[in-house]
Design an enzyme around this catalytic site. Structure first.
Site, PDB file in Angstrom:
ATOM      1  N   LYS A   2      -5.019 -10.717  -7.344  1.00  0.00           N
ATOM      2  CA  LYS A   2      -6.278 -10.592  -6.476  1.00  0.00           C
ATOM      3  C   LYS A   2      -7.210  -9.703  -7.008  1.00  0.00           C
ATOM      4  O   LYS A   2      -6.829  -8.452  -7.396  1.00  0.00           O
ATOM      5  CB  LYS A   2      -6.021 -10.508  -4.989  1.00  0.00           C
ATOM      6  CG  LYS A   2      -5.586  -9.288  -4.494  1.00  0.00           C
ATOM      7  CD  LYS A   2      -5.597  -8.983  -2.788  1.00  0.00           C
ATOM      8  CE  LYS A   2      -5.178  -7.838  -2.385  1.00  0.00           C
ATOM      9  NZ  LYS A   2      -5.230  -7.509  -1.260  1.00  0.00           N
TER      10      LYS A   2
ATOM     11  N   LYS B 119     -10.229  -3.217  -5.590  1.00  0.00           N
ATOM     12  CA  LYS B 119     -10.895  -1.946  -6.189  1.00  0.00           C
ATOM     13  C   LYS B 119      -9.781  -1.127  -6.756  1.00  0.00           C
ATOM     14  O   LYS B 119     -10.202  -0.345  -7.646  1.00  0.00           O
ATOM     15  CB  LYS B 119     -11.678  -1.182  -5.076  1.00  0.00           C
ATOM     16  CG  LYS B 119     -10.761  -0.584  -4.137  1.00  0.00           C
ATOM     17  CD  LYS B 119     -11.283   0.144  -2.811  1.00  0.00           C
ATOM     18  CE  LYS B 119     -10.360   0.637  -1.823  1.00  0.00           C
ATOM     19  NZ  LYS B 119      -9.776  -0.125  -0.958  1.00  0.00           N
TER      20      LYS B 119
ATOM     21  N   LYS C 221       0.852  -1.292  -0.046  1.00  0.00           N
ATOM     22  CA  LYS C 221      -0.057   0.001  -0.021  1.00  0.00           C
ATOM     23  C   LYS C 221       0.766   1.327   0.012  1.00  0.00           C
ATOM     24  O   LYS C 221       0.567   2.201  -0.751  1.00  0.00           O
ATOM     25  CB  LYS C 221      -0.793   0.166   1.227  1.00  0.00           C
ATOM     26  CG  LYS C 221      -2.170  -0.745   0.974  1.00  0.00           C
ATOM     27  CD  LYS C 221      -3.149  -0.439   2.178  1.00  0.00           C
ATOM     28  CE  LYS C 221      -4.535  -1.634   2.017  1.00  0.00           C
ATOM     29  NZ  LYS C 221      -5.460  -1.312   2.953  1.00  0.00           N
TER      30      LYS C 221
HETATM   31  P1  TYM Z   1     -10.424  -5.054   3.600  1.00  0.00           P
HETATM   32  O1  TYM Z   1     -11.521  -3.946   3.673  1.00  0.00           O
HETATM   33  O2  TYM Z   1      -9.564  -4.672   2.658  1.00  0.00           O
HETATM   34  O3  TYM Z   1     -11.210  -6.376   3.057  1.00  0.00           O
HETATM   35  C1  TYM Z   1     -12.435  -6.958   3.555  1.00  0.00           C
HETATM   36  C2  TYM Z   1     -12.303  -8.468   3.572  1.00  0.00           C
HETATM   37  O4  TYM Z   1     -12.383  -8.819   2.389  1.00  0.00           O
HETATM   38  C3  TYM Z   1     -11.121  -9.820   2.239  1.00  0.00           C
HETATM   39  N1  TYM Z   1     -10.896  -9.585   0.458  1.00  0.00           N
HETATM   40  C4  TYM Z   1     -10.697 -10.771  -0.334  1.00  0.00           C
HETATM   41  N2  TYM Z   1     -11.009 -11.900  -0.036  1.00  0.00           N
HETATM   42  C5  TYM Z   1     -10.682 -12.841  -1.149  1.00  0.00           C
HETATM   43  N3  TYM Z   1     -10.450 -12.427  -2.116  1.00  0.00           N
HETATM   44  C6  TYM Z   1     -10.133 -11.091  -2.603  1.00  0.00           C
HETATM   45  N4  TYM Z   1      -9.802 -10.733  -3.774  1.00  0.00           N
HETATM   46  C7  TYM Z   1     -10.414 -10.047  -1.477  1.00  0.00           C
HETATM   47  N5  TYM Z   1     -10.270  -9.032  -1.345  1.00  0.00           N
HETATM   48  C8  TYM Z   1     -10.391  -8.622   0.020  1.00  0.00           C
HETATM   49  C9  TYM Z   1     -10.125  -9.293   2.966  1.00  0.00           C
HETATM   50  O5  TYM Z   1      -9.517 -10.161   3.451  1.00  0.00           O
HETATM   51  C10 TYM Z   1     -11.106  -9.174   4.129  1.00  0.00           C
HETATM   52  O6  TYM Z   1     -11.500 -10.182   5.114  1.00  0.00           O
HETATM   53  N6  TYM Z   1      -7.430  -5.066   7.587  1.00  0.00           N
HETATM   54  C11 TYM Z   1      -9.108  -5.442   7.045  1.00  0.00           C
HETATM   55  C12 TYM Z   1      -9.782  -4.654   7.873  1.00  0.00           C
HETATM   56  C13 TYM Z   1      -9.852  -5.174   9.295  1.00  0.00           C
HETATM   57  C14 TYM Z   1     -10.057  -6.300   9.887  1.00  0.00           C
HETATM   58  C15 TYM Z   1     -10.213  -6.006  11.468  1.00  0.00           C
HETATM   59  C16 TYM Z   1     -10.517  -7.546   9.748  1.00  0.00           C
HETATM   60  C17 TYM Z   1      -9.657  -4.206  10.267  1.00  0.00           C
HETATM   61  N7  TYM Z   1      -9.812  -4.667  11.419  1.00  0.00           N
HETATM   62  C18 TYM Z   1     -10.373  -7.162  12.258  1.00  0.00           C
HETATM   63  C19 TYM Z   1     -10.630  -8.568  10.649  1.00  0.00           C
HETATM   64  C20 TYM Z   1     -10.616  -8.030  11.845  1.00  0.00           C
HETATM   65  C21 TYM Z   1      -8.920  -5.085   5.589  1.00  0.00           C
HETATM   66  O7  TYM Z   1      -8.057  -4.303   5.103  1.00  0.00           O
HETATM   67  O8  TYM Z   1     -10.079  -5.621   4.892  1.00  0.00           O
END
Ligand code: TYM
Length: 330
Positions: A193, A196, A112
């Site tokens: 992967k 967005k 990032k």
């Molecule tokens: P975020 O907002 O980027 O994504 C949300 C969830 O979607 C999953 N994900 C995917 N899974 C499969 N294939 C993909 N291409 C794909 N893109 C995204 C992510 O793995 C995620 O589960 N850091 C986290 C947010 C967070 C969080 C937490 C999660 C903050 N605090 C506590 C769990 C527990 C994040 O950036 O997710």
């Protein structure tokens, strides 16, 4: 009942298919068997460029989408992270337990920050806040996609370290990752992967896309030239990704798909998948709109969720305060 917690960032107007299959579908399913806490992580969202009004609206749209997907605020605590001030407070404490080198190894930060003109300290400490999110709720399982595995490992390490140094305080959580859908690939560039920030507008399928747009994206997905519907993620990443999507949304299996499309080429396969996708995801937009129609009610639901969450979070924070030698929160 196991305690489940997860979060998602309100950083776009719509979640995408990777979010849904990698994580959100599991959020919905786990409500039946677990004591679930689900949050929109706006504190995380401000670590990259953002606009206050847009962030505010996206947090609402995110919550409405979660409800449209089946997150039920009567059964789960659904809340916005910034309404629970225990999160940044525990993050501060966990930051003091985290090695600089340890934090520097986080690959999501490296990816990032490489894309940002200016990298913030907040982006660097992001995984520590995530650890706090999880540990505050004495979480057993964290449903996420594969890209969050390293953050979960850090969370476990920090929990164990704190417990060892100061006495049993936090449950050590496990990642809950469904293998088949752990990483949904970009439809235009199946080596990457789905995200967005896809280079191609056709690469990322949004849950709030028009059904026709969804169909187009599936039909124009990159495959390969041998025209055989066969599961082989190494040699045939595009087709294998579509098969994973089909199996998950169409309640079928990879074997059945191979048999069904044997000798038929990609046209039929993509055409049928386009319908499966449009049928299963198409109604989400309208349901989201319904939840957004009454903003005051939506905000009330979220405030109630935050109250439920705070009740648990405050207890854990007080425990951590005591262990570390602070005065109790008043
Ligand atoms: P975020 O907002 O980027 O994504 C949300 C969830 O979607 C999953 N994900 C995917 N899974 C499969 N294939 C993909 N291409 C794909 N893109 C995204 C992510 O793995 C995620 O589960 N850091 C986290 C947010 C967070 C969080 C937490 C999660 C903050 N605090 C506590 C769990 C527990 C994040 O950036 O997710």
């Amino acid at each position: 009942k196991p305690r489940v917690l997860s979060g998602i960032q309100p950083t776009s107007d719509s979640f995408h298919l990777g979010n849904y299959l990698g994580a959100l579908r599991q959020w919905v399913a786990l409500q039946d068997t677990a004591d679930a806490f689900y949050m929109v992580v706006d504190l995380h969202a401000i670590t990259v460029d953002h606009e206050p009004k847009v962030l505010h609206e996206r947090s609402r749209v995110s919550a409405a989408q979660l409800m449209a997907l089946g997150v039920d605020p009567e059964r789960s605590a659904l809340f916005v992270q910034s309404q629970v001030p225990e999160h940044p407070m525990l993050a501060w404490i966990m930051g003091a337990e985290t090695g600089f080198g340890e934090a520097s190894r986080m690959t999501q930060f490296k990816d990032k920050s490489a894309k940002q003109e200016r990298t913030t300290v907040g982006l660097f400490t992001y995984p520590i806040l995530q650890a706090a999110d999880i540990l505050l709720y004495q979480t057993d399982q964290v449903p996420v996609g594969e890209d969050q595995r390293q953050h979960l490992e850090l969370t476990r390490d920090l929990a164990i370290r704190f417990n060892t140094a100061y006495g049993q305080t936090f449950t050590v959580p496990d990642a809950f990752i469904v293998k088949e859908t752990a990483t949904i690939k970009d439809l235009a560039e199946p080596a990457k992967k789905m995200s967005k920030s896809s280079a191609s507008p056709r690469g990322c399928l949004y849950l709030l896309d028009e059904p026709n747009q969804m169909r187009k994206k599936i039909k124009s997905a990159v495959t390969d030239s041998d025209a055989e519907v066969r599961y082989d993620p190494e040699a045939k990443p595009g087709v294998s990704n579509l098969m994973n999507i089909y199996a998950a949304l169409g309640n079928t299996t990879l074997e059945k798909l191979e048999a069904e499309y044997a000798g038929r080429g990609y046209g039929d396969f993509k055409g049928d998948l386009a319908e499966v996708v449009a049928d299963s995801l198409g109604p989400i937009a309208a349901r989201t709109k319904e939840y957004l129609a009454d903003k005051a009610e939506l905000d009330r639901v979220l405030a109630k969720g935050a109250e439920k969450a705070r009740h648990v979070a405050a207890r854990t924070l007080a425990k951590a305060y005591k262990k570390i030698g602070f005065f109790p929160p008043v």
